[in-house]
Scaffold this motif. Structure first.
Motif, short mmCIF file in Angstrom:
data_model
loop_
_atom_site.label_atom_id
_atom_site.label_comp_id
_atom_site.label_asym_id
_atom_site.label_seq_id
_atom_site.Cartn_x
_atom_site.Cartn_y
_atom_site.Cartn_z
N ALA A 135 0.82 -1.21 0.00
CA ALA A 135 0.00 0.00 0.00
C ALA A 135 0.85 1.26 0.00
CB ALA A 135 -0.93 -0.01 1.21
N ASP A 136 2.08 1.17 0.54
CA ASP A 136 2.97 2.33 0.58
C ASP A 136 3.79 2.48 -0.69
OD1 ASP A 136 4.61 0.14 0.85
OD2 ASP A 136 5.60 0.80 2.70
N GLY A 137 3.59 1.58 -1.66
CA GLY A 137 4.32 1.66 -2.92
C GLY A 137 5.65 0.94 -2.93
N GLU A 138 6.09 0.44 -1.77
CA GLU A 138 7.38 -0.26 -1.72
C GLU A 138 7.25 -1.65 -2.32
OE1 GLU A 138 10.84 -1.74 1.43
OE2 GLU A 138 9.02 -0.77 2.17
N ALA A 139 8.19 -2.01 -3.17
CA ALA A 139 8.20 -3.33 -3.80
C ALA A 139 9.10 -4.28 -3.01
CB ALA A 139 8.69 -3.23 -5.24
N LYS A 140 8.55 -5.45 -2.72
CA LYS A 140 9.31 -6.51 -2.07
C LYS A 140 9.04 -7.80 -2.81
CE LYS A 140 8.70 -4.52 2.59
NZ LYS A 140 8.15 -4.78 3.94
N THR A 141 10.01 -8.71 -2.79
CA THR A 141 9.83 -9.99 -3.47
C THR A 141 8.76 -10.82 -2.76
OG1 THR A 141 11.62 -10.99 -2.20
CG2 THR A 141 12.17 -10.08 -4.39
N LEU A 142 8.17 -11.73 -3.53
CA LEU A 142 7.15 -12.63 -2.99
C LEU A 142 7.71 -13.43 -1.82
CD1 LEU A 142 4.38 -14.06 -3.16
CD2 LEU A 142 5.38 -15.55 -4.92
N ILE A 143 8.93 -13.94 -1.95
CA ILE A 143 9.50 -14.77 -0.88
C ILE A 143 9.72 -13.93 0.38
CG2 ILE A 143 11.90 -14.46 -1.68
CD1 ILE A 143 10.33 -17.60 -0.03
N ARG A 144 10.07 -12.66 0.22
CA ARG A 144 10.24 -11.81 1.40
C ARG A 144 8.90 -11.56 2.08
NH1 ARG A 144 13.14 -5.82 1.95
NH2 ARG A 144 12.54 -5.50 4.13
N ARG A 145 7.87 -11.30 1.29
CA ARG A 145 6.55 -11.05 1.88
C ARG A 145 6.02 -12.29 2.58
NH1 ARG A 145 4.70 -6.16 1.15
NH2 ARG A 145 5.43 -4.87 -0.59
N SER A 146 6.30 -13.46 2.04
CA SER A 146 5.87 -14.71 2.69
C SER A 146 6.62 -14.91 4.00
CB SER A 146 6.08 -15.89 1.75
OG SER A 146 5.30 -15.74 0.58
N TRP A 147 7.91 -14.61 3.99
CA TRP A 147 8.72 -14.73 5.22
C TRP A 147 8.24 -13.73 6.27
CZ3 TRP A 147 12.27 -11.13 7.37
CH2 TRP A 147 13.09 -11.63 8.39
N GLU A 148 7.95 -12.50 5.86
CA GLU A 148 7.45 -11.50 6.80
C GLU A 148 6.12 -11.94 7.41
OE1 GLU A 148 7.44 -7.79 4.68
OE2 GLU A 148 9.60 -7.47 4.98
N ALA A 149 5.27 -12.58 6.60
CA ALA A 149 4.00 -13.11 7.13
C ALA A 149 4.27 -14.17 8.18
CB ALA A 149 3.16 -13.68 6.00
N ALA A 150 5.24 -15.06 7.92
CA ALA A 150 5.57 -16.12 8.88
C ALA A 150 6.11 -15.54 10.18
CB ALA A 150 6.60 -17.06 8.26
N MET A 151 6.85 -14.45 10.09
CA MET A 151 7.47 -13.88 11.28
C MET A 151 6.47 -13.22 12.21
SD MET A 151 10.66 -14.70 11.08
CE MET A 151 11.50 -13.61 12.23
N THR A 152 5.25 -12.99 11.75
CA THR A 152 4.22 -12.40 12.62
C THR A 152 3.46 -13.45 13.42
OG1 THR A 152 2.43 -12.47 10.97
CG2 THR A 152 3.90 -10.54 10.94
N VAL A 153 3.69 -14.74 13.15
CA VAL A 153 2.96 -15.81 13.84
C VAL A 153 3.53 -16.00 15.24
CG1 VAL A 153 2.31 -18.24 13.75
CG2 VAL A 153 2.54 -16.94 11.63
N SER A 154 2.66 -16.05 16.23
CA SER A 154 3.11 -16.21 17.61
C SER A 154 3.34 -17.68 17.94
CB SER A 154 2.08 -15.61 18.58
OG SER A 154 0.85 -16.29 18.48
N GLY A 155 4.19 -17.91 18.92
CA GLY A 155 4.43 -19.27 19.41
C GLY A 155 5.28 -20.13 18.50
N VAL A 156 6.08 -19.52 17.63
CA VAL A 156 6.91 -20.27 16.67
C VAL A 156 8.37 -20.21 17.11
CG1 VAL A 156 7.75 -20.34 14.29
CG2 VAL A 156 5.33 -19.90 14.77
N ALA A 157 9.02 -21.36 17.11
CA ALA A 157 10.41 -21.43 17.55
C ALA A 157 11.39 -20.99 16.47
CB ALA A 157 10.73 -22.86 17.98
N ARG A 158 11.04 -21.24 15.20
CA ARG A 158 12.02 -21.01 14.13
C ARG A 158 11.30 -20.89 12.79
NH1 ARG A 158 17.10 -25.23 13.66
NH2 ARG A 158 18.58 -23.95 12.46
N VAL A 159 11.82 -20.02 11.92
CA VAL A 159 11.30 -19.86 10.55
C VAL A 159 12.47 -19.99 9.59
CG1 VAL A 159 10.17 -18.33 8.89
CG2 VAL A 159 9.42 -18.33 11.28
N VAL A 160 12.35 -20.88 8.60
CA VAL A 160 13.42 -21.04 7.61
C VAL A 160 12.82 -21.06 6.21
CG1 VAL A 160 14.86 -22.33 9.23
CG2 VAL A 160 13.41 -23.57 7.62
N VAL A 161 13.62 -20.64 5.23
CA VAL A 161 13.29 -20.77 3.82
C VAL A 161 14.02 -22.00 3.30
CG1 VAL A 161 13.55 -19.74 1.52
CG2 VAL A 161 12.93 -18.30 3.47
#
Length: 267
Positions: free
Chosen positions: A28-54
């Motif tokens: 919405a702010d016009g900033e472009a990010k890759t699909l994989i980055r946006r998916s990782w950022e979504a994962a990082m908002t999940v509570s109760g998670v020990a680890r996130v990897v690609v």
């Protein structure tokens, strides 16, 4: 408390959309990010998670993931689907988790509560070996799915389930047949399958050795291997809570997802 690992499988050589994980999406702010980055950022908002990897087999995706700070596990280029890639990643990490979540790298609009409720559902139902979220379609979403099929596009997957929310079938066709139209905000009997999976580690480890059946081959849906091998799948109904949801399956979905992000104010 259960230890939860999120793995984001990503491959460059997609049949329908080569290079998809590196496609740029504007928020919405016009900033472009890759699909994989946006998916990782979504994962990082999940509570109760020990680890996130690609998990990937491609050096270009590895480089991009490292650029924005993600942990990467390199996997074989022989993985037939995301579940096999997640299984290989878990083996490389040495296990040690109670639940493993597969957040596919083409679903950047996945809300944190979808995954949190998915994990809770698997934890509460010991009979289930796999859990996956389903979202009841309102009329507008159902019409989008039907319109994509009219134009020979795969716009999403639908799910049907029975008693106890035990999964019966998943299809790229729109099922069940409804026989009538619905208002834009009217609830329908069709459920959109959200491409996230929560596995028990022992089931995930066994998955690559199970035979591939005709339904998985025809539909191209990895979760059908569970059903074809008699495994119990739990469908966890989640609520959109006003959020729009769509997966990036085709090049035409880029504009659709960007429009949704702009409408929802997601950066």
């Amino acid at each position: 408390m259960m230890s939860v690992l999120i793995v984001i499988p990503a491959r460059y050589a997609s049949t329908r959309y080569p290079g998809k994980p590196l496609v740029q999406l504007r928020g919405a702010d016009g900033e472009a990010k890759t699909l994989i980055r946006r998916s990782w950022e979504a994962a990082m908002t999940v509570s109760g998670v020990a680890r996130v990897v690609v998990a990937t087999d491609d050096a270009r995706i590895e480089a991009e993931a490292h650029r924005f700070g993600a942990e990467v596990v390199m996997t074989s280029d022989q993985c037939a689907n995301g579940t096999e890639r997640v299984a290989e990643a878990l083996a490389s990490l040495g296990g040690g988790y109670d639940i493993v979540v597969n957040l596919q790298g083409d679903a950047p609009l996945t809300p944190a509560w979808f995954i949190e409720e998915l994990v809770a559902g698997l934890a509460a139902n010991p009979w289930a070996e796999l859990a996956t979220p389903v979202l009841r379609c309102e009329g507008a979403m159902l019409e989008s799915l039907i319109e994509d099929r009219r134009h020979d596009r795969v716009g999403g997957t639908t799910a049907v389930f029975g008693a106890g929310n035990r999964g019966l079938y998943f299809s790229k066709e729109v099922i069940p047949f409804t026989g009538r139209g619905y208002g834009a905000t009217e609830p329908t009997p069709v459920f959109h399958h959200v491409g996230v999976y929560a596995y028990r580690p022992e089931t995930l480890a066994a998955y690559p050795d199970w035979p591939v059946g005709p339904l998985e081959t025809l539909e191209g849906l990895e979760q059908l291997r569970f059903l074809e091998n008699g495994r119990a799948v739990l469908c966890v109904e989640v609520a959109a809570r006003g959020r729009q949801f769509w997966e990036l399956n085709n090049p035409s979905d880029v504009a659709r997802i960007e429009a949704m992000m702009a409408e929802m104010g997601l950066n």
